[in-house]
Design an enzyme around this catalytic site. Sequence first.
Site, mmCIF file in Angstrom:
data_model
loop_
_atom_site.group_PDB
_atom_site.id
_atom_site.type_symbol
_atom_site.label_atom_id
_atom_site.label_comp_id
_atom_site.label_asym_id
_atom_site.label_seq_id
_atom_site.Cartn_x
_atom_site.Cartn_y
_atom_site.Cartn_z
ATOM 1 N N VAL A 66 0.830 -1.205 0.000
ATOM 2 C CA VAL A 66 0.000 0.000 0.000
ATOM 3 C C VAL A 66 0.866 1.258 0.000
ATOM 4 C CG1 VAL A 66 -1.719 1.314 1.286
ATOM 5 C CG2 VAL A 66 -1.936 -1.162 1.077
ATOM 6 N N ASP B 69 -7.751 18.636 -42.169
ATOM 7 C CA ASP B 69 -8.634 18.737 -43.316
ATOM 8 C C ASP B 69 -8.644 20.205 -43.752
ATOM 9 O OD1 ASP B 69 -10.530 18.002 -45.191
ATOM 10 O OD2 ASP B 69 -12.203 18.397 -43.850
ATOM 11 N N ASP C 166 -14.146 16.672 -40.399
ATOM 12 C CA ASP C 166 -15.557 16.830 -40.081
ATOM 13 C C ASP C 166 -16.453 15.903 -40.884
ATOM 14 O OD1 ASP C 166 -15.139 18.051 -42.491
ATOM 15 O OD2 ASP C 166 -15.535 20.082 -41.777
ATOM 16 N N ASP D 250 -13.362 11.208 -42.896
ATOM 17 C CA ASP D 250 -12.265 11.455 -41.958
ATOM 18 C C ASP D 250 -12.270 10.486 -40.778
ATOM 19 O OD1 ASP D 250 -11.308 13.809 -43.320
ATOM 20 O OD2 ASP D 250 -13.049 14.864 -42.529
ATOM 21 N N ASN E 24 4.634 8.861 -1.740
ATOM 22 C CA ASN E 24 4.551 7.394 -1.705
ATOM 23 C C ASN E 24 5.891 6.787 -1.309
ATOM 24 O OD1 ASN E 24 2.062 7.734 -3.893
ATOM 25 N ND2 ASN E 24 1.906 5.943 -2.574
ATOM 26 N N GLU F 269 6.145 7.285 2.375
ATOM 27 C CA GLU F 269 5.352 6.291 3.113
ATOM 28 C C GLU F 269 6.067 4.945 3.144
ATOM 29 O OE1 GLU F 269 1.320 8.526 1.483
ATOM 30 O OE2 GLU F 269 1.886 6.550 0.718
#
Length: 947
Positions: free
Chosen positions: A288, A335, A667, A671, A733, A736
């Site tokens: 953990v 495009d 669009d 495409d 971390n 810890e």
Amino acid sequence: MAEEKNYYQMTVQECCEDLDTSEKGLSKGEAENRLQKYGKNQITGQVQVPKWLMFLSQFKELLVIVLIIAGVISVFLGVFKNDPGSLKSAAAMFIIVFINAIIGFIQKYKAEQIIDKLKSLIKSPAKVRQGGEMKEIDQEELVPGDIIKVEEGDKIPADIRIIESFNLKTNDFSLTGESMPQEKQSNAIKEKVTLADRDNMAYVGTTVATGNALGIVVATGMDTEMGKIADMTQEAGDIKSPLQKELDILARNLTAIVVVISTALFFVAQWQGLALTTSLIYAVGIAVSSVPQALPAQVTVALSTGSNRLANKNAVVKNLASVETLGSTTVICTDKTGTLTKNEMTVRNVWFDNQEYEMTGLGYKPEGDIVDKTGEPLSQDQVDEIEILMDAATMSSNAEIHEPDDQHDSWYPIGDPTEAALITMSRKIGTRSPKEDEENPELIEFPFDSERKMMSSVRDIKEEYADEDVLKALEGDTEGRVVLAMKGATDSVLSISKHIYKDGEAVPITEDDKERIREINKKYSEKAMRVLAMAYRPLEASGKDYTQEEVEKDVIFLGLVGMIDPPKEGVEEAVHNCHKAHIRTYIMTGDHAITAQAVGEEIGLAGDDESSPVITGQELKDISDEELKKTMRKHESLIFSRVDPEDKLRIVKLLEEDDEIVAVTGDGVNDAPALKRAHIGVAMGKKGTDVAKEASELVLLDDSFPTLVDAVREGRTIYNNLKKTVLASMTTNGAELTTVLAGLAAIGLLGWAEWAIPILVIQILAIDLLAEIMPLTFLTYDPPSKALMRSAPRSQEEHILDFGRSAEVIFFALLIGLLAAGNFWYFFSRQSVSLSNITDQPALMYAKATTVSYLTIAYCQFANIMSRRYEYDSLFSKNIFSNKIIVYSILASIGLVLLGVYGPFISDFLEFASIGWKGWAQVLGGMGIFIAAFEVLKLIKRIKKKK
């Protein structure tokens, strides 16, 4: 799929023979048999993964698996050892895992909507001839060999070969990218041509602009060009974003660390004779503390924050990981029509009475003016003179333009875009009457066809409405005037011109006049303009029906009008910004090379070069993949014209093989495969098809290329801020993990009591949930640096945790962890309690000691987050308040931490206890040591930077 055949190269008779049909159509029985053989005319998707299985797939990530295993072990310990703390830790871990799974499932589910949108394009009735009779059937029941009729406004229901065409034009924009309606005819085309040039074919997904036609259905469902696009869209697959790849690397490394250290310590604990449950508690504590439990949530929240900022800039992000991908983009494949240009035909130039004029304003909004070469607007007298050309243009046009309404957020046309541009031109300078057709009623119209290349309208000019100059030009002295108004191709109109309008009167046209007109026509054409000639002819009011042969002759040539689909506002500057940011820009369009090249030159696509190289779709098919890669590596800008969806997809794949991060804009339906394949697909929100929007990760609500460039800037900002977030998260971390390892080392080497781990699993989770999430989230609000868009995109070889940053994270993680473990030991020492000489756990004292450890890590993390905002500047510089919201978030997080420590119910759940002022002195002292260390590091960095 059925064998592909080039029906456009066959004659009508050959098509009928190949499909075993006739112009009378199929019989009802034969149509039913073929429906059984070919299946329904619909787009079908791949076999869909069940929703429950899709949800379960979200639990296969490495870090998630580690957390699940740790949670299961915690449940085991809670049940069999009767340990409530282990059960609470398991519950917290499972909640985190479940939230991450829900977010991932929602993103995956959205991808399946693409095929549903494709299906919606072919749902409408079709007019089919069966047994010689015309009737309507459901479009899904069409089969190859059916004879169908299409009319103005219809959707094309299947891929058809034209049999008979009556002034037919189709809007192929969504399929081929063509900005103008395409003329269709029935003759066979002998040479092999691209999809956009097959003018005897009409395809599903397109619509009829004008005219009507009969056609043979040659393909249905997945055999249509639309179906092939659907196949490519499914096969394109999802490409992991750079951030996802980076987190995968991080996950693998962390998992290896977790497995190695947890397994080793478990066996060491067993070897030392510790109980099985105690050994498992150690293993879970290591797991953990090593896994950044809240990192997936932190990244998601950070990306969501960035996506909200983009939404305020008219860019909506559908896939959160795409936010960061924007900042890594190295190539934009855009495009042309509707993205770089407005997709609204606009008159740019007018030639009249041997003078050239320019029209200002863009699109169909009737705002602008007509100006001379010096840029000065024409006087009213000059406008009155040119009105005769404007009237000829509008009276030979059927289109209309309308104001914005509930369905349209800007001015929009009804009818042919070319004619709409002419109407807009006249409206801009006030020569178009709102009641044109009432004041000058049409007696007869001779529509455009591909042979004459012109159209004309016979009008009755009512004297009470007509301008005096127009009446004078029309000659005669009768109460009414009948006039032929004409527009068409320059050479076609010149071929029947007997006079030319000069100085307010019609004079015989000379060869010099014609040569001058052809020069102007060439000049405009070379700028990719569509050029139309205008003419008129006074007619006798005979009262008889007029015939085309009778009236389309001996006309008076008026002038030329040049129009184009113009670039949007801000596109040139946005392209320039791409050059500064070292982002290559390619145009991929279905339009003609000369049109695309003209647009490229106008927007500065080539940068300092003269022009961008153009590669046509036909040339592309003859180029090998390796040759194409070399060409793309060589040029900062390229134009690909007349390209098919397959070509676009190929270009994107080859760029990705070269380790480019590719953004594709589009669009149209054509495409969709490239949008889906690209690292980030960008669709237009206003004029884009639903298919394009579903295939993309980013939707531009204003259809603006400049908005995309703004989004790239935002993406780079997000990555830089996210890097700070990850580094800050990994530091805690690591802290810890160091705290737990320090406690375990003290137990094994210094003889501490077995229970004397300086921090509990549930308290580690509380650091992430109470102290970190809010400030780490608002760390993403840091403003960008001024040099951000002047640097190259980050290299894909660059990692968040490179050697230098990893060393920095490890150093500060060790420092914070040792400060926390040291404060834990010192708390007992202050109470004159030796951890080496005590067996039974003093519950209250242990709760206070772990609270000190917890607060030491939490407060050092607050300092860590603020210190990481700037790599070189001191924490105490004037920049400390440049992001006020992060300061407020830290104050709010301090409040949550205090609530966790002192809140009557929360404190008991997290197993905290009040620590007194001496305990707080330890916490703040630890934070002071951390800040001093970070300031020394920044001082060293500043000295090195100056050197």
